[in-house]
Design a protein around this motif. Structure first.
Motif, PDB file in Angstrom:
ATOM      1  N   GLU A   1      77.843  74.278 105.712  1.00 13.21           N
ATOM      2  CA  GLU A   1      77.981  73.429 106.893  1.00 13.21           C
ATOM      3  C   GLU A   1      77.182  72.144 106.686  1.00 13.21           C
ATOM      4  OE1 GLU A   1      78.513  71.270 109.813  1.00 13.21           O
ATOM      5  OE2 GLU A   1      79.697  73.122 109.823  1.00 13.21           O
TER       6      GLU A   1
ATOM      7  N   GLY B   1      74.195  71.143 108.988  1.00 12.58           N
ATOM      8  CA  GLY B   1      73.014  71.991 109.000  1.00 12.58           C
ATOM      9  C   GLY B   1      71.968  71.525 108.011  1.00 12.58           C
TER      10      GLY B   1
ATOM     11  N   ILE C   1      77.773  69.578 114.914  1.00 15.03           N
ATOM     12  CA  ILE C   1      78.929  69.936 114.099  1.00 15.03           C
ATOM     13  C   ILE C   1      80.101  68.999 114.382  1.00 15.03           C
ATOM     14  CG2 ILE C   1      80.680  71.719 113.726  1.00 15.03           C
ATOM     15  CD1 ILE C   1      78.497  73.788 114.249  1.00 15.03           C
TER      16      ILE C   1
ATOM     17  N   GLN D   1      78.815  77.692 109.271  1.00 16.38           N
ATOM     18  CA  GLN D   1      78.817  77.929 110.716  1.00 16.38           C
ATOM     19  C   GLN D   1      80.190  78.494 111.064  1.00 16.38           C
ATOM     20  OE1 GLN D   1      75.975  77.237 112.303  1.00 16.38           O
ATOM     21  NE2 GLN D   1      76.559  77.840 114.363  1.00 16.38           N
TER      22      GLN D   1
ATOM     23  N   GLY E   1      70.794  81.173 108.203  1.00 15.04           N
ATOM     24  CA  GLY E   1      71.942  80.441 108.710  1.00 15.04           C
ATOM     25  C   GLY E   1      71.815  78.942 108.508  1.00 15.04           C
ATOM     26  N   THR E   2      72.614  78.215 109.284  1.00  8.95           N
ATOM     27  CA  THR E   2      72.683  76.763 109.113  1.00  8.95           C
ATOM     28  C   THR E   2      71.498  76.025 109.735  1.00  8.95           C
ATOM     29  OG1 THR E   2      74.020  76.611 111.129  1.00  8.95           O
ATOM     30  CG2 THR E   2      75.201  76.804 109.042  1.00  8.95           C
TER      31      THR E   2
END
Length: 330
Positions: free
Chosen positions: A11, A14, A86, A119, A299-300
């Protein structure tokens, strides 16, 4: 010359751009650690002012430039998102980069794949219909004529933990926990521990599902009806297997010394000890695929993207492990 690793962009909004830059800075003089980023060179420059970036045409060119600049197989984004926000129009490119990295690995152009975090919610509108990276990579393998049984293994320091059931509600775990699932995951794990980690006869531990491994049926019968029969089959096949173990005593240092990997019955049973042991350095490894794949176990981190707060340790560890696996399999 061994094929370099391919790092997917993940992503873009991120923390991937900043941890990629930090990983390159840490590893650029480390033998065997060369990787090429598959992503947008201009966006990586914009997110990391001063970062030396060299666009390359093929993965094989990465080694020659890696010590001086981040090698990038340039795949321009539809837009350059603000860190932490995003842009849904980039989702198809996030997916296509994963597809291309797999194709490179299957052709032998990449020695392995390291994936930056995605994501998933942002990808669903672009047609993504998978629980995560691991099952999507298995889907791509099958689509290319190489059906697999994928296994998600989490690594932190001396702990290798495999959740037999993964991204499903806890209430659904007993129904999806089968002898077949335990057997297939165990067989793939043992095979790949030998192939990629150089362990001649892996010792495999297996947890129970219920507290205290069910206490002989007083707190559930899954251990009696599902887990123990699967372990009996594995022992008959010659595997070194212990269990079912009570999960509350299976992860301390003395217990970890008795096995090379541990099969856990559900997601948090595996992930909590991994992230407690080394939150910033954990690695996600996909076993069972026709290529090497590792990933940072986080995660991002959209909330800290672009703020200079992201910790690159997990990505660095994932790159190093992928390189070690590549050498072990050579």
């Amino acid at each position: 010359m061994t094929a370099p690793l391919i790092l997917t962009m993940g992503e873009p909004a991120g923390v991937a751009p900043e941890i990629t830059a930090a990983a390159w800075e840490m590893l650029r003089h480390e033998p065997g650690a060369a990787f090429a980023l598959l992503g947008d060179a201009a966006y990586w420059r914009a997110r990391n002012p001063g970062l030396p970036v060299t666009e390359i045409a093929a993965p094989r060119e990465a080694d020659a430039v890696f010590a001086k600049a981040l090698p990038v197989l340039h795949r321009p984004l539809a837009s350059h998102p603000q860190p932490g926000t995003i842009a849904t129009d980039t989702a198809p490119q996030v997916i296509s980069v994963i597809d291309e990295a797999v194709a490179m690995a299957l052709r032998g152009e990449a020695g392995g794949i390291v994936t930056n975090p995605i994501q998933k919610e942002a990808l669903y509108g672009a047609g993504f219909r998978h629980q995560g990276h691991t099952d999507y990579l298995a889907h791509l393998s099958a689509r290319n004529g190489k059906p697999v049984q994928e296994v998600m293994m989490l690594v932190a320091e001396d702990l290798r933990a495999i959740p037999v059931t993964v991204h499903i509600p806890l209430k659904d775990v007993p129904g999806q926990l089968t002898r077949a699932a335990i057997l297939s995951q165990a067989r793939v794990t043992v095979r790949d521990l030998t192939r990629y980690f150089g362990i001649a006869r892996p010792r495999l531990a297996v947890t129970g599902l219920n507290p205290h491994a069910g206490e002989n049926g007083t707190m559930g019968r899954e251990e009696i009806e599902v887990i123990r029969p699967a372990l009996d089959t594995l022992r008959a096949e010659g595997f070194d297997v212990s269990g079912p173990l009570s999960a509350d005593t299976a992860f301390h240092a003395e217990a970890r010394a008795t096995y090379d990997a541990i099969l856990c019955m559900y997601h948090d049973q595996a992930l909590i000890p991994v992230k407690t042991l080394d939150f910033h350095g954990g690695i996600n490894v996909s076993l069972g695929l026709p290529f090497i794949r590792t990933s940072p176990d986080h995660g991002t981190a959209l909330g800290i993207a672009g703020k200079g707060l992201a910790n690159p340790r997990s990505l660095i560890a994932a790159i190093r492990l992928a390189a070690q696996m590549r050498e072990a399999a050579a």
